[in-house]
Design an enzyme around this catalytic site. Structure first.
Site, short mmCIF file in Angstrom:
data_model
loop_
_atom_site.label_atom_id
_atom_site.label_comp_id
_atom_site.label_asym_id
_atom_site.label_seq_id
_atom_site.Cartn_x
_atom_site.Cartn_y
_atom_site.Cartn_z
N CYS A 2 43.11 51.38 46.50
CA CYS A 2 44.53 51.53 46.73
C CYS A 2 45.06 50.46 47.67
O CYS A 2 45.46 50.73 48.80
CB CYS A 2 44.95 52.90 47.22
SG CYS A 2 46.66 53.20 46.75
N GLU A 104 44.52 49.75 40.28
CA GLU A 104 43.10 49.64 40.61
C GLU A 104 42.51 48.57 39.73
O GLU A 104 42.92 48.41 38.57
CB GLU A 104 42.37 50.97 40.36
CG GLU A 104 42.68 52.05 41.38
CD GLU A 104 42.17 51.75 42.76
OE1 GLU A 104 41.48 50.71 42.96
OE2 GLU A 104 42.46 52.54 43.67
#
Length: 230
Positions: A2, A104
């Site tokens: 993240c 991601e």
DNA sequence: CCAGACGTTGTT
DNA sequence: GTCTGG
DNA sequence: CCAGACGTTGTT
DNA sequence: GTCTGG
């Protein structure tokens, strides 16, 4: 994990979605990187939930050198309550970080070389927002100002994330918001219990262009689905 | 006790 | 500030 | 997170 | 390799 996300909601959207009593203006962004100024939601006791712009990259109050904030974009939720860098923030300064989705990078092997394919992960429900669990810290600058910074708590992957990456942000459900946000909540074990991978049915993912890799890439094309080239 | 670190991710 | 290492 | 820089001295 | 900038 993240280390990049999107927030293209308006301040009005955030006020409505999270029941805020105030929120700073926000211009849609699709490629938010650490060190950016981002809106967080915290609870002002006796008043209500407020939106506030803070810097992403946590600088503990005791830091002599603020460059430590370059590294603290995330905190492992498994240990944040105990680590010196996060302990006091976990106890007293918790927040939510609203997002339309996050990115991601999936490591995939192509011809014996590792390539990184970015994915965009967003709520299954149209129009919904993610609420990442975050921590806040206030740091006093040499000039005498207060710099408020934040970081995103991470956890292990749920079933949707397993093929993509081994970490994901802690995403809280609306019924958990009050417990998490209350700065006077002394139940550290209860707070720890909130630190779980969210229900995979709440999220969906698709690959996006590696153009996102460049931090200066912006605009809705960042979240445009692409076919994976392999 | 004091001194010194204090973090995550990913990669090796 | 608080924890770990010496 | 990834991309891109990574230095000093002195001079303008 | 490691740090900074986006």
């Amino acid at each position: 994990m993240c280390g990049r996300y999107a927030l293209n909601a308006t301040a009005g959207d955030l006020i409505e979605h999270f029941g805020l009593i105030s929120c700073p203006e926000w211009n849609a962004r699709y490629n938010i990187a650490p060190q950016s100024s981002i809106p967080v939601i915290r609870l002002k006791p006796g008043a209500g939930r407020v939106g506030q712009l803070v810097r992403w990259g946590l600088i503990p109050s005791w830091a002599k050198d603020p460059s430590i904030g370059n590294k603290l974009n995330n905190a492992r939720s498994e240990t944040a309550a105990d680590k010196p860098a996060f302990r006091s923030s976990f106890r007293r300064h918790r927040c939510l970080i609203p997002a339309n989705g996050f990115y991601e990078w999936q490591a995939i092997e192509v011809e014996a070389k590792v390539r990184k394919q970015p994915w965009y992960i967003h709520p299954t429900e149209p129009g919904a927002l993610f609420a990442f669990a975050g921590l806040l810290a206030a740091w006093n600058t040499p000039a005498g100002d207060t710099l408020v910074t934040t970081c995103i708590l991470t956890t292990g992957p749920n079933a949707l994330m397993v093929p993509i990456h081994d970490r994901m942000p802690v995403i809280l459900a609306p019924e958990q918001f009050d417990t998490w946000l209350d700065p006077d909540n002394p139940d550290v074990d209860g707070l720890r219990g909130l630190m779980q991978p969210c229900d995979p049915d709440l999220m969906a993912a698709y690959p996006v262009s590696p153009a996102i890799n460049r931090g200066s890439a912006e605009g809705s094309e960042c979240i445009k689905p692409v076919e994976v080239v392999s």
